[in-house]
Design a protein around this motif. Structure first.
Motif, PDB file in Angstrom:
ATOM      1  N   GLU A  47     -40.462  -8.303  24.356  1.00 28.61           N
ATOM      2  CA  GLU A  47     -40.441  -8.746  25.752  1.00 28.61           C
ATOM      3  C   GLU A  47     -39.046  -9.224  26.142  1.00 28.61           C
ATOM      4  O   GLU A  47     -38.583  -8.990  27.257  1.00 28.61           O
ATOM      5  CB  GLU A  47     -41.459  -9.875  25.992  1.00 28.61           C
ATOM      6  N   GLY A  48     -38.382  -9.887  25.213  1.00 31.74           N
ATOM      7  CA  GLY A  48     -37.007 -10.333  25.442  1.00 31.74           C
ATOM      8  C   GLY A  48     -36.058  -9.166  25.593  1.00 31.74           C
ATOM      9  O   GLY A  48     -35.142  -9.190  26.425  1.00 31.74           O
ATOM     10  N   VAL A  49     -36.276  -8.118  24.807  1.00 28.43           N
ATOM     11  CA  VAL A  49     -35.447  -6.911  24.918  1.00 28.43           C
ATOM     12  C   VAL A  49     -35.621  -6.293  26.302  1.00 28.43           C
ATOM     13  O   VAL A  49     -34.652  -5.847  26.922  1.00 28.43           O
ATOM     14  CB  VAL A  49     -35.796  -5.895  23.808  1.00 28.43           C
ATOM     15  N   ALA A  50     -36.848  -6.298  26.813  1.00 23.77           N
ATOM     16  CA  ALA A  50     -37.106  -5.754  28.159  1.00 23.77           C
ATOM     17  C   ALA A  50     -36.314  -6.543  29.204  1.00 23.77           C
ATOM     18  O   ALA A  50     -35.735  -5.950  30.120  1.00 23.77           O
ATOM     19  CB  ALA A  50     -38.596  -5.786  28.461  1.00 23.77           C
ATOM     20  N   LEU A  51     -36.273  -7.857  29.067  1.00 20.70           N
ATOM     21  CA  LEU A  51     -35.496  -8.688  29.998  1.00 20.70           C
ATOM     22  C   LEU A  51     -34.004  -8.381  29.890  1.00 20.70           C
ATOM     23  O   LEU A  51     -33.304  -8.280  30.906  1.00 20.70           O
ATOM     24  CB  LEU A  51     -35.742 -10.173  29.729  1.00 20.70           C
ATOM     25  N   LEU A  52     -33.519  -8.227  28.671  1.00 28.21           N
ATOM     26  CA  LEU A  52     -32.100  -7.905  28.478  1.00 28.21           C
ATOM     27  C   LEU A  52     -31.763  -6.526  29.040  1.00 28.21           C
ATOM     28  O   LEU A  52     -30.679  -6.324  29.595  1.00 28.21           O
ATOM     29  CB  LEU A  52     -31.732  -7.987  26.999  1.00 28.21           C
ATOM     30  N   ARG A  53     -32.697  -5.591  28.936  1.00 29.68           N
ATOM     31  CA  ARG A  53     -32.478  -4.252  29.523  1.00 29.68           C
ATOM     32  C   ARG A  53     -32.386  -4.354  31.046  1.00 29.68           C
ATOM     33  O   ARG A  53     -31.562  -3.697  31.678  1.00 29.68           O
ATOM     34  CB  ARG A  53     -33.600  -3.309  29.131  1.00 29.68           C
ATOM     35  N   GLN A  54     -33.274  -5.161  31.646  1.00 27.96           N
ATOM     36  CA  GLN A  54     -33.225  -5.350  33.105  1.00 27.96           C
ATOM     37  C   GLN A  54     -31.886  -5.948  33.512  1.00 27.96           C
ATOM     38  O   GLN A  54     -31.283  -5.528  34.504  1.00 27.96           O
ATOM     39  CB  GLN A  54     -34.358  -6.265  33.560  1.00 27.96           C
ATOM     40  N   LEU A  55     -31.423  -6.940  32.752  1.00 27.33           N
ATOM     41  CA  LEU A  55     -30.135  -7.564  33.030  1.00 27.33           C
ATOM     42  C   LEU A  55     -29.017  -6.539  32.940  1.00 27.33           C
ATOM     43  O   LEU A  55     -28.147  -6.474  33.817  1.00 27.33           O
ATOM     44  CB  LEU A  55     -29.885  -8.718  32.045  1.00 27.33           C
ATOM     45  N   GLN A  56     -29.044  -5.714  31.916  1.00 27.64           N
ATOM     46  CA  GLN A  56     -28.014  -4.696  31.729  1.00 27.64           C
ATOM     47  C   GLN A  56     -28.047  -3.668  32.863  1.00 27.64           C
ATOM     48  O   GLN A  56     -27.000  -3.243  33.345  1.00 27.64           O
ATOM     49  CB  GLN A  56     -28.179  -4.005  30.372  1.00 27.64           C
ATOM     50  N   GLU A  57     -29.241  -3.300  33.310  1.00 32.11           N
ATOM     51  CA  GLU A  57     -29.357  -2.355  34.423  1.00 32.11           C
ATOM     52  C   GLU A  57     -28.755  -2.937  35.703  1.00 32.11           C
ATOM     53  O   GLU A  57     -28.072  -2.242  36.449  1.00 32.11           O
ATOM     54  CB  GLU A  57     -30.813  -1.970  34.647  1.00 32.11           C
ATOM     55  N   LEU A  58     -29.018  -4.215  35.957  1.00 33.39           N
ATOM     56  CA  LEU A  58     -28.434  -4.874  37.127  1.00 33.39           C
ATOM     57  C   LEU A  58     -26.915  -4.912  37.019  1.00 33.39           C
ATOM     58  O   LEU A  58     -26.196  -4.650  37.995  1.00 33.39           O
ATOM     59  CB  LEU A  58     -28.992  -6.298  37.272  1.00 33.39           C
ATOM     60  N   TYR A  59     -26.418  -5.217  35.830  1.00 34.40           N
ATOM     61  CA  TYR A  59     -24.972  -5.258  35.598  1.00 34.40           C
ATOM     62  C   TYR A  59     -24.364  -3.865  35.784  1.00 34.40           C
ATOM     63  O   TYR A  59     -23.332  -3.718  36.436  1.00 34.40           O
ATOM     64  CB  TYR A  59     -24.696  -5.790  34.188  1.00 34.40           C
ATOM     65  N   ASP A  60     -25.021  -2.854  35.249  1.00 31.50           N
ATOM     66  CA  ASP A  60     -24.522  -1.482  35.381  1.00 31.50           C
ATOM     67  C   ASP A  60     -24.558  -0.989  36.822  1.00 31.50           C
ATOM     68  O   ASP A  60     -23.815  -0.077  37.185  1.00 31.50           O
ATOM     69  CB  ASP A  60     -25.331  -0.530  34.497  1.00 31.50           C
ATOM     70  N   SER A  61     -25.417  -1.590  37.645  1.00 33.88           N
ATOM     71  CA  SER A  61     -25.507  -1.173  39.047  1.00 33.88           C
ATOM     72  C   SER A  61     -24.352  -1.721  39.891  1.00 33.88           C
ATOM     73  O   SER A  61     -24.236  -1.384  41.062  1.00 33.88           O
ATOM     74  CB  SER A  61     -26.838  -1.612  39.654  1.00 33.88           C
ATOM     75  N   GLY A  62     -23.519  -2.580  39.290  1.00 27.87           N
ATOM     76  CA  GLY A  62     -22.341  -3.067  40.013  1.00 27.87           C
ATOM     77  C   GLY A  62     -22.285  -4.569  40.204  1.00 27.87           C
ATOM     78  O   GLY A  62     -21.291  -5.086  40.706  1.00 27.87           O
ATOM     79  N   LEU A  63     -23.334  -5.268  39.826  1.00 26.85           N
ATOM     80  CA  LEU A  63     -23.314  -6.728  39.951  1.00 26.85           C
ATOM     81  C   LEU A  63     -22.493  -7.347  38.824  1.00 26.85           C
ATOM     82  O   LEU A  63     -22.405  -6.782  37.733  1.00 26.85           O
ATOM     83  CB  LEU A  63     -24.735  -7.295  39.885  1.00 26.85           C
ATOM     84  N   ARG A  64     -21.883  -8.511  39.119  1.00 27.46           N
ATOM     85  CA  ARG A  64     -21.239  -9.260  38.044  1.00 27.46           C
ATOM     86  C   ARG A  64     -22.325  -9.882  37.181  1.00 27.46           C
ATOM     87  O   ARG A  64     -23.474 -10.012  37.612  1.00 27.46           O
ATOM     88  CB  ARG A  64     -20.329 -10.341  38.623  1.00 27.46           C
ATOM     89  N   MET A  65     -21.984 -10.272  35.964  1.00 26.92           N
ATOM     90  CA  MET A  65     -22.984 -10.807  35.042  1.00 26.92           C
ATOM     91  C   MET A  65     -23.670 -12.044  35.634  1.00 26.92           C
ATOM     92  O   MET A  65     -24.878 -12.188  35.510  1.00 26.92           O
ATOM     93  CB  MET A  65     -22.341 -11.139  33.688  1.00 26.92           C
ATOM     94  N   THR A  66     -22.917 -12.918  36.284  1.00 27.82           N
ATOM     95  CA  THR A  66     -23.536 -14.115  36.869  1.00 27.82           C
ATOM     96  C   THR A  66     -24.512 -13.739  37.979  1.00 27.82           C
ATOM     97  O   THR A  66     -25.590 -14.319  38.082  1.00 27.82           O
ATOM     98  CB  THR A  66     -22.470 -15.089  37.419  1.00 27.82           C
ATOM     99  N   GLU A  67     -24.154 -12.742  38.791  1.00 29.62           N
ATOM    100  CA  GLU A  67     -25.047 -12.298  39.862  1.00 29.62           C
ATOM    101  C   GLU A  67     -26.305 -11.649  39.286  1.00 29.62           C
ATOM    102  O   GLU A  67     -27.417 -11.913  39.748  1.00 29.62           O
ATOM    103  CB  GLU A  67     -24.328 -11.286  40.762  1.00 29.62           C
ATOM    104  N   ALA A  68     -26.116 -10.810  38.273  1.00 28.89           N
ATOM    105  CA  ALA A  68     -27.252 -10.138  37.645  1.00 28.89           C
ATOM    106  C   ALA A  68     -28.201 -11.156  37.021  1.00 28.89           C
ATOM    107  O   ALA A  68     -29.428 -11.035  37.142  1.00 28.89           O
ATOM    108  CB  ALA A  68     -26.757  -9.158  36.590  1.00 28.89           C
ATOM    109  N   SER A  69     -27.660 -12.179  36.375  1.00 26.50           N
ATOM    110  CA  SER A  69     -28.513 -13.193  35.752  1.00 26.50           C
ATOM    111  C   SER A  69     -29.256 -14.006  36.811  1.00 26.50           C
ATOM    112  O   SER A  69     -30.422 -14.353  36.620  1.00 26.50           O
ATOM    113  CB  SER A  69     -27.711 -14.103  34.828  1.00 26.50           C
TER     114      SER A  69
END
Length: 79
Positions: A47-69
């Motif tokens: 479940e944690g991996v799924a959350l980290l994947r979502q975070l990575q997808e948001l980051y890859d979409s152009g958001l900064r890490m703080t925005e994605a989190s």
């Protein structure tokens, strides 16, 4: 349970430090999915991996890490 080095490969990251930065950015959301293993090794559930994947997808979409989190934290608190 997934180790930091296996997460690096799963998320397609270059270094384990990048994995640690992502874990730290959503640690409050990820806390129920984190465990300590042998030699104090950090372990993450599926479940944690799924959350980290979502975070990575948001980051890859152009958001900064703080925005994605922040987006991920807002989603988890509203659910």
């Amino acid at each position: 349970m997934h180790t930091i080095s296996s997460l690096r490969k799963t998320l397609g990251l270059a270094t384990t430090n990048q994995v640690r930065n992502r874990i730290d950015s959503i640690r409050d959301v990820l806390a129920p999915h984190l465990r300590r293993g042998p030699n104090n090794q950090l372990l993450v559930s599926d479940e944690g991996v799924a959350l980290l994947r979502q975070l990575q997808e948001l980051y890859d979409s152009g958001l900064r890490m703080t925005e994605a989190s922040e987006v991920l934290k807002a989603k988890s608190y509203s659910a």
